[in-house]
Structures are given as C-alpha cells and as structure tokens.
Design an enzyme around this catalytic site. Structure first.
Site, PDB file in Angstrom:
ATOM      1  N   ASN A 109       0.915  -1.220   0.027  1.00  0.00           N
ATOM      2  CA  ASN A 109      -0.057  -0.011   0.145  1.00  0.00           C
ATOM      3  C   ASN A 109       1.119   0.937   0.065  1.00  0.00           C
ATOM      4  OD1 ASN A 109      -2.394   1.550   0.218  1.00  0.00           O
ATOM      5  ND2 ASN A 109      -2.174   1.705   2.540  1.00  0.00           N
ATOM      6  N   HIS A 111       0.701   5.262   1.305  1.00  0.00           N
ATOM      7  CA  HIS A 111      -0.040   5.894   2.284  1.00  0.00           C
ATOM      8  C   HIS A 111       0.531   7.463   2.422  1.00  0.00           C
ATOM      9  CE1 HIS A 111      -2.908   6.840   5.573  1.00  0.00           C
ATOM     10  NE2 HIS A 111      -2.062   7.217   6.154  1.00  0.00           N
ATOM     11  N   SER A 138       4.412   6.758   2.681  1.00  0.00           N
ATOM     12  CA  SER A 138       5.088   5.462   3.363  1.00  0.00           C
ATOM     13  C   SER A 138       4.554   4.397   2.273  1.00  0.00           C
ATOM     14  CB  SER A 138       4.608   4.936   4.728  1.00  0.00           C
ATOM     15  OG  SER A 138       4.971   6.288   5.545  1.00  0.00           O
ATOM     16  N   ASP A 147      -3.361   0.419   7.635  1.00  0.00           N
ATOM     17  CA  ASP A 147      -1.963   1.252   7.351  1.00  0.00           C
ATOM     18  C   ASP A 147      -0.986   0.932   8.460  1.00  0.00           C
ATOM     19  OD1 ASP A 147      -3.113   2.826   5.230  1.00  0.00           O
ATOM     20  OD2 ASP A 147      -4.076   3.957   6.791  1.00  0.00           O
TER      21      ASP A 147
HETATM   22  C1  GRF Z   1      -2.748   8.773  -2.836  1.00  0.00           C
HETATM   23  O1  GRF Z   1      -2.368   9.929  -1.869  1.00  0.00           O
HETATM   24  C2  GRF Z   1      -2.411   7.478  -1.778  1.00  0.00           C
HETATM   25  O2  GRF Z   1      -1.220   7.560  -1.175  1.00  0.00           O
HETATM   26  C3  GRF Z   1      -3.724   7.283  -1.120  1.00  0.00           C
HETATM   27  O3  GRF Z   1      -4.493   7.664  -2.052  1.00  0.00           O
HETATM   28  C4  GRF Z   1      -3.944   8.716  -2.925  1.00  0.00           C
HETATM   29  C5  GRF Z   1      -4.391   7.934  -4.233  1.00  0.00           C
HETATM   30  O4  GRF Z   1      -3.909   8.985  -5.502  1.00  0.00           O
HETATM   31  N1  GRF Z   1      -3.907   6.149  -0.863  1.00  0.00           N
HETATM   32  P1  GRF Z   1      -3.791   8.412  -6.796  1.00  0.00           P
HETATM   33  O5  GRF Z   1      -5.102   7.710  -7.356  1.00  0.00           O
HETATM   34  O6  GRF Z   1      -2.881   7.451  -7.094  1.00  0.00           O
HETATM   35  O7  GRF Z   1      -3.684   9.392  -7.761  1.00  0.00           O
END
Ligand code: GRF
Length: 215
Positions: A109, A111, A138, A147
């Site tokens: 993931n 985050h 992260s 997370d």
């Molecule tokens: C990112 O900030 C990611 O860290 C979070 O959701 C957002 C997704 O952005 N989990 P994208 O869809 O990849 O543009």
C-alpha cells in the site's frame, strides 16, 4: 525477474500512472497484468485503457459483506498475479484476511503520511490539523490493521506556511510517485527479505527522503 502486478484503485490513479511510466521508461521491470477499481468511471480506468492494461470494475456495493467482496476480489486477482504482487494505489477499501491470506506478504500500500503517524482517511488533513512541520508518504506491506504493516520505504516533505490540503497532497504525491516504483523495482530485483518480520533490502538502497530517487 519481471514482476507481475495487479493494481487496485478507486480514483485518479496517478500512482498507477507512475508505475506505468516507470515500466515504459525501463526504470521498473514489471508488467501490470490487471487494474481493478471498486468505483466505475474513475480516471484510473482511463489510464489503464490508454496503456493497454486490462481492467475490471468490482463494486463493493454489489456484495452483501466485506468477506464476500474480498473473496470475489481473490478470484479476479489471483489468475492475473499467481506469484506477483498486489499494489493498493489509492484503493479506498479495507481488505480483510480473506484477501490478504491469498497473497501472503505480497500486498503493498502507498499511504500519504509518515506512518505510524496519521493512518486512515485524509492523512494530509490530519497532518495539517495537528500542525506537524514534516510529513510524507510510506510504502508498506499490508496486514490486517489500517496502515499498520511493515514499512518498506518512506519519503518526507515539509509543510509550508499557507499550505492547504491540496497543496500538501500534491507535494506528497510527487514523492509517492518516486518511492512506489522504486520499491517495486527493488522487489523485482529479488532484494526484499523479511528478517523477524522486518523488511530488509539487500544491496545499496538510495537514501530516501527529500532527494529524488531516480537511479
Ligand atoms: C494517494 O495519496 C495515496 O497515497 C492514497 O490515495 C491517493 C491516491 O492517489 N492512498 P492516486 O489515485 O494514485 O492519484
């Protein structure tokens, strides 16, 4: 060895794009075999189509329970990445053991905070509301918590006076787009091992942080 990837998305898909771009420019030895979105009509699906990557919409709303949704996701994802990795790239659903046990230690993931600070939704707003001066992003292995899994890489960004949620999110995203493909490339090079449950990368790992991660 080239890495097979399934990328799960719910929205814009800019991290999916970063993966696709890294593959196209030979910075990442991988193939995105499948994109799965739990929301129809999102930009991530357009990005997949443009790159010629198969995609499917599996709406959680069509399932009576989280377990039923997760079990169906396994059936959809497993044929695409028998031995590969699953990347949650802006996928806005919590996955249960039903899914995670099908891909042990092979679900990643991204985050938008320096975990363990600010897990869960809207990490950028959480950081602004708290008043920290440094935040970041992260990449971690996913476990049953929110997370909480083992952290593979992080990058820090400053919070500047006058930042809004959106200016901060954009600054963090730029780092997300650097560290996610970088981590996937290290995995594809066979450099990830888990020592007592803690991730270790063999060889030289570029210093992570504010510097660009291009190698
Ligand atoms: C990112 O900030 C990611 O860290 C979070 O959701 C957002 C997704 O952005 N989990 P994208 O869809 O990849 O543009």
């Amino acid at each position: 060895m080239s890495l097979d990837l399934a990328v799960l998305v719910s929205g814009s898909g800019s991290n999916l794009q970063a993966i696709l771009d890294a593959i196209e420019h030979h910075r990442l030895d991988a193939r995105v075999r499948l994109v799965v979105s739990n929301v129809a009509g999102v930009k991530a699906l357009e990005r997949a189509a443009r790159a010629g990557v198969p995609s499917v919409v599996v709406s959680h709303k069509d399932f009576p329970s989280r377990a039923a949704f997760d079990a169906h996701l396994v059936e959809v994802v497993r044929p695409a990445v028998a031995n590969g990795y699953v990347v949650l790239a802006g996928f806005m659903r919590i996955l249960t053991a039903t899914f995670l046990d099908a891909f042990p230690r092979r679900v990643l993931n991204i985050h938008p905070s320096l975990l363990p600070a600010f897990p869960g939704v809207d990490a950028q707003k959480q950081a602004l509301d708290y008043g920290v001066r440094v935040t970041g992003c992260s990449v971690h292995l996913v476990d049953a918590g929110t997370d909480t899994g083992p952290i593979l890489a992080q990058a820090a960004v400053p919070i500047l006076d006058g930042d809004t949620r959106d200016t901060l999110a954009a600054r963090i995203l730029a780092q997300e787009h650097a560290i996610l493909p970088a981590v996937l490339q290290w995995i594809s090079e066979g450099r990830l091992t888990l020592v007592d449950g803690k991730p270790r990368f063999s060889g030289v790992v570029p210093a992570l942080g504010l510097a660009p991660l291009e190698r």
